[in-house]
Design an enzyme around this catalytic site. Structure first.
Site, PDB file in Angstrom:
ATOM      1  N   VAL A  12      -8.838  11.162 -18.531  1.00  0.00           N
ATOM      2  CA  VAL A  12      -9.699  11.889 -19.558  1.00  0.00           C
ATOM      3  C   VAL A  12      -9.192  11.382 -20.835  1.00  0.00           C
ATOM      4  CG1 VAL A  12     -10.011  14.063 -20.778  1.00  0.00           C
ATOM      5  CG2 VAL A  12      -9.894  14.289 -18.285  1.00  0.00           C
ATOM      6  N   GLU A  13      -8.099  10.978 -21.103  1.00  0.00           N
ATOM      7  CA  GLU A  13      -7.698  10.527 -22.376  1.00  0.00           C
ATOM      8  C   GLU A  13      -8.031   9.148 -22.674  1.00  0.00           C
ATOM      9  OE1 GLU A  13      -6.085  11.607 -25.019  1.00  0.00           O
ATOM     10  OE2 GLU A  13      -5.425  13.644 -24.227  1.00  0.00           O
ATOM     11  N   SER A  14      -8.163   8.238 -21.522  1.00  0.00           N
ATOM     12  CA  SER A  14      -8.418   6.865 -21.781  1.00  0.00           C
ATOM     13  C   SER A  14      -9.558   6.229 -20.802  1.00  0.00           C
ATOM     14  CB  SER A  14      -7.158   5.830 -21.867  1.00  0.00           C
ATOM     15  OG  SER A  14      -6.489   5.818 -20.757  1.00  0.00           O
TER      16      SER A  14
END
Length: 120
Positions: A12-14
Site C-alpha cells: 500500500v505504501e510504495s
C-alpha cells in the site's frame, strides 16, 4: 512482527518500489519520513550509518516504527496502521482516507495469508 502484515503495508505504501518518494517527502518501500526514521533509530538504539533509501534499512526502520505504534496503541493494529499513515497526532477514527488506507492493507493481508499460508 507478522511478515505478511509488513508486506501488505509495503504494497500500500510504495507498491514495492524501493525508490518511491511521496509528495510529503516519505521515502523507500515503507515510505519513511527522514525525521521519523532518525527518531525511531535513536529510540531503538539503531546506530551506525543508516540509509533510509536502502531497502534493507528502510524495512528494518519501518518495522521498528510499526512495532512502536502497535505498542503505543496497546496492540490495536488498526490504530497503529492509521498512525503509520497519518502520524500519531492525526489518528482519527472518522477519517475517510484512513479508513480506505486500512481497508487496502487488510485486503492485501487477506490475499497474502491465502497465498503464503505456510509463512505463519
Amino acid at each position: 512482527m507478522d511478515p505478511l502484515l509488513v508486506m501488505s503495508l509495503i504494497k500500500v505504501e510504495s507498491n514495492f518500489k524501493e525508490d518511491a518518494v511521496s509528495r510529503a517527502g516519505a521515502v523507500g518501500l515503507m515510505q519513511l519520513m527522514p525525521k521519523t526514521a532518525a527518531w525511531i533509530c535513536e529510540r531503538a538504539g539503531i546506530s551506525g550509518e543508516i540509509d533510509i533509501t536502502s531497502p534493507v534499512d528502510n524495512i528494518v526502520i519501518g518495522i521498528e516504527y510499526l512495532r512502536y505504534l502497535i505498542n503505543l496503541y496497546d496492540g490495536n493494529i488498526d490504530l497503529a496502521l492509521r498512525a503509520y499513515n497519518a502520524g500519531p497526532a492525526r489518528v482519527d477514527s472518522q477519517n475517510v482516507i484512513a479508513k480506505e488506507y486500512l481497508l487496502k492493507i487488510k485486503s492485501y493481508y487477506r490475499i497474502y495469508r491465502l497465498l503464503y499460508f505456510w509463512v505463519r
